[in-house]
Scaffold this motif. Structure first.
Motif, PDB file in Angstrom:
ATOM      1  N   UNK A 247      -4.651   6.236  -2.928  1.00 47.96           N
ATOM      2  CA  UNK A 247      -5.693   6.517  -2.245  1.00 47.96           C
ATOM      3  C   UNK A 247      -6.885   5.736  -2.080  1.00 47.96           C
TER       4      UNK A 247
ATOM      5  N   UNK B 110       0.842  -1.334  -0.125  1.00 45.14           N
ATOM      6  CA  UNK B 110      -0.034   0.214  -0.149  1.00 45.14           C
ATOM      7  C   UNK B 110       0.820   1.161  -0.066  1.00 45.14           C
ATOM      8  N   UNK B 111       2.010   1.142   0.648  1.00 46.24           N
ATOM      9  CA  UNK B 111       3.094   2.153   0.423  1.00 46.24           C
ATOM     10  C   UNK B 111       3.495   2.561  -0.869  1.00 46.24           C
ATOM     11  N   UNK B 112       3.398   1.556  -1.671  1.00 46.13           N
ATOM     12  CA  UNK B 112       4.002   1.414  -3.150  1.00 46.13           C
ATOM     13  C   UNK B 112       2.831   2.276  -3.982  1.00 46.13           C
ATOM     14  N   UNK B 113       1.693   1.843  -3.796  1.00 43.61           N
ATOM     15  CA  UNK B 113       0.558   2.302  -4.442  1.00 43.61           C
ATOM     16  C   UNK B 113       0.228   3.796  -4.108  1.00 43.61           C
ATOM     17  N   UNK B 114       0.554   4.039  -2.881  1.00 37.57           N
ATOM     18  CA  UNK B 114       0.240   5.368  -2.597  1.00 37.57           C
ATOM     19  C   UNK B 114       1.367   6.447  -2.783  1.00 37.57           C
ATOM     20  N   UNK B 115       2.503   5.923  -3.000  1.00 33.40           N
ATOM     21  CA  UNK B 115       3.737   6.632  -3.300  1.00 33.40           C
ATOM     22  C   UNK B 115       3.478   7.909  -4.475  1.00 33.40           C
ATOM     23  N   UNK B 116       2.814   7.795  -5.462  1.00 33.60           N
ATOM     24  CA  UNK B 116       2.590   8.788  -6.399  1.00 33.60           C
ATOM     25  C   UNK B 116       1.602   9.792  -5.873  1.00 33.60           C
ATOM     26  N   UNK B 117       0.978   9.419  -4.956  1.00 36.61           N
ATOM     27  CA  UNK B 117       0.056  10.587  -4.492  1.00 36.61           C
ATOM     28  C   UNK B 117       1.081  11.631  -3.477  1.00 36.61           C
ATOM     29  N   UNK B 118       2.141  11.333  -3.249  1.00 38.01           N
ATOM     30  CA  UNK B 118       2.802  12.073  -2.507  1.00 38.01           C
ATOM     31  C   UNK B 118       3.640  13.049  -3.289  1.00 38.01           C
TER      32      UNK B 118
END
Lengths: 272, 286
Positions: free
Chosen positions: B168, B101-109
């Motif tokens: 997200x 989930x960190x990988x999938x969310x990374x682009x949002x940062x």
């Protein structure tokens, strides 16, 4: 579960991990690729590894200053949010007062307000206040636009504070404000950390407000700086890649270190 | 005990800041839209004349259509992907969940501006990754100038937008799935339900309100987004990626037509407030 369907699931998970990571990987490679190595294909490993792109944007394109500006704007907006939203969230969650529902509805409506829809008036207002082309002129509206989400999230967090704690403090003769500082704040610390992180993240990412408010090169934050760099030297790919990394690396590191806090904050606002 | 006034002191700082930089500007925008403007100052009261122009402003309707397409694409792609990824992940160990989930969310940062720049490269017709990969696998003829061609520009941008959003959706769906009573899944398994059947008959129905939330959220985001378009295509080629926010920006800063820009802003506000109000009602009921 059958083996083929489990393998299928793994493939699905990995494809979308690749989707997330590939663009980031691509920029990392481009940022350390020397000019001579530029045309050997986007996925070949760069050799020799060359940090001159970072040096160039940092010292010559003003990025050392853009970082400072991003920090000033993000810390400023976050501080303003932290000074106002927890107090209001506490009042909406735990206190009774006249007009409470109406004021809360006013903030709630702000959840959907897009920054582009207010700039037509905000631009003139900031000009009148002498805040155009200043960092404080970005900080104030930035914090104000973050307030609805922040207050909504803080109300959710504050609802979990046990009423007995508040009553005990009142019996001890503490004023409302003392109760807030000495009893409530220590209990909701994790929630406050989440809010601070999210406010910082959103301020750091903001583009439209500083684009509109700031003209002076020495006051621009990273987002505007990176976009300008792209427009100006459309061919300096290494430089733009390095600029992009400077713009997102701090926030990515912050996210990876404090993943739990981030996640809790984002889902707290959403799931309730 | 406390008085109502003391309680008000807790809300007042936030309210003042919000009033000064959000609420009052909204009222001003509404007032500005009723005047004709000349060079940044009010010329004359013009009633609803600015709104009357909306009907014949083709760019406005094109932009609105693009916002609608954007919303539909977001519902089809990041939401569905997010739901499937979350339901697969829910059965994995906490470690795997955390890392993935960190990988999938990374682009949002990553700031949308930077995301726009990166995807602009991927789509670049000459040295971009997409055409390069298509060439590698022998599909070079499928390549194109993704963001510069009318047929592909908007959908290509949406893939970039989805990149920053599906993580997200994974997070939100995951936390919702984790709150589903595990005995429901056990019962379904005992009855011999396959993974697909459990997904179809347990997960999806129980996540209805989460899906509703994400759907309404992405509809509002689809009306609000600006950065991604502005750093990549600025609404082009022609008006092929024009959206309401870029139309406002151009009308205000490039054309300098304050009255009409204000009218467009009011339209945008009415749309998001309507969708927002509906969302609030629907979500409170469910």
């Amino acid at each position: 579960m059958t083996r083929p369907s489990r393998i299928l699931q793994h493939v699905f998970l990995l494809i979308f991990a690749l989707y997330a990571l590939m663009p980031v990987y691509l920029v990392l490679l481009a940022s350390v690729r020397s000019e001579a190595d530029l045309f050997s294909g986007p996925l070949t490993l760069p050799w020799p590894i060359d940090f001159s792109n970072f040096q160039r944007v940092w010292f010559e394109s003003g990025f050392s200053q853009f970082v400072v500006n991003s920090l000033v704007i993000s810390v400023g907006s976050t501080a303003l949010v932290m000074l106002t939203a927890p107090l209001a969230g506490f009042a909406f969650a735990k206190l009774k007062f006249k007009g409470k529902e109406a004021v809360f509805a006013l903030f709630l409506a702000g959840l959907v307000v897009p920054a582009p829809s207010v700039i037509v008036a905000l631009y003139g207002d900031l000009q009148m206040l002498g805040l155009l082309n200043t960092r404080i002129g970005v900080i104030l509206p930035q914090a104000a636009l973050l307030l609805p989400f922040s207050i909504f999230m803080m109300r959710t967090v504050m609802e979990d504070v046990p009423d007995e704690l508040l009553e005990a403090a009142t019996i001890d003769g503490a004023t409302l404000f003392e109760t807030f500082i000495k009893v409530v704040v220590p209990v909701v610390k994790p929630g406050l950390l989440s809010l601070a992180l999210i406010a910082f993240l959103f301020s750091w990412q903001e583009y439209l407000l500083p684009l509109v408010v700031i003209q002076d090169e020495t006051l621009k934050p990273l987002t505007v700086g990176a976009a300008t760099l792209q427009g100006r030297y459309g061919v300096d790919y290494g430089g733009i890649a390095a600029a992009g990394i400077i713009a997102f690396a701090p926030i990515v590191v912050l996210f990876l270190v404090l993943q739990r806090s981030f996640t809790r904050g984002l889902t707290a606002g959403a799931v309730k | 005990m406390y008085t109502s006034r003391q309680a008000w002191m807790f809300v007042l700082p936030a309210l003042l800041l919000y009033a000064a930089f959000v609420a009052v500007p909204i009222l001003q925008v509404a007032a500005y839209s009723l005047f004709s403007w000349d060079n940044g100052s009010i010329k004359a009261f013009s009633g609803l004349a600015n709104y009357a122009r909306l009907g014949t402003d083709g760019v406005f309707w094109t932009a609105l259509g693009h916002n609608a397409i954007w919303a539909i694409l977001t519902l089809c792609f990041p939401l569905l992907i997010g739901l499937i990824l979350a339901s697969i992940l829910a059965e994995r160990s906490p470690r795997v969940v955390k890392v993935m989930s960190a990988i999938y969310f990374l682009p949002r940062t990553i700031p949308l501006v930077v995301a726009g720049i990166i995807w602009g490269w991927i789509y670049n017709p000459i040295f971009g990754l997409l055409n390069y990969v298509l060439d590698l696998v022998g599909l070079g003829s499928w390549g194109g100038a993704w963001l510069a061609e009318s047929g592909t520009a908007l959908i290509s941008l949406n893939v970039a937008g989805a990149w920053t959003f599906y993580g997200f959706c994974v997070l939100i769906y995951l936390s919702a799935i984790q709150s589903i009573d595990p005995s429901l899944y056990e019962a379904a398994s005992l009855d011999g339900a396959s993974w697909g059947q459990r997904f179809r008959f347990v997960t999806v129905p129980l996540l209805k309100s989460t899906t509703l939330f994400l759907g309404l959220y992405s509809a509002i985001e689809a009306m609000r987004f600006f950065d991604l378009v502005w750093v990549t295509t600025q609404g082009g080629p022609g008006y092929d990626t024009e959206v309401l926010t870029t139309h406002i920006y151009k009308t205000f800063f490039l054309v300098g037509d304050f009255g009409y820009a204000a009218a467009l802003s009011v339209v945008l506000l009415v749309i998001v407030l309507t969708v927002g109000g509906l969302s609030y009602r629907i979500l409170r009921q469910s």
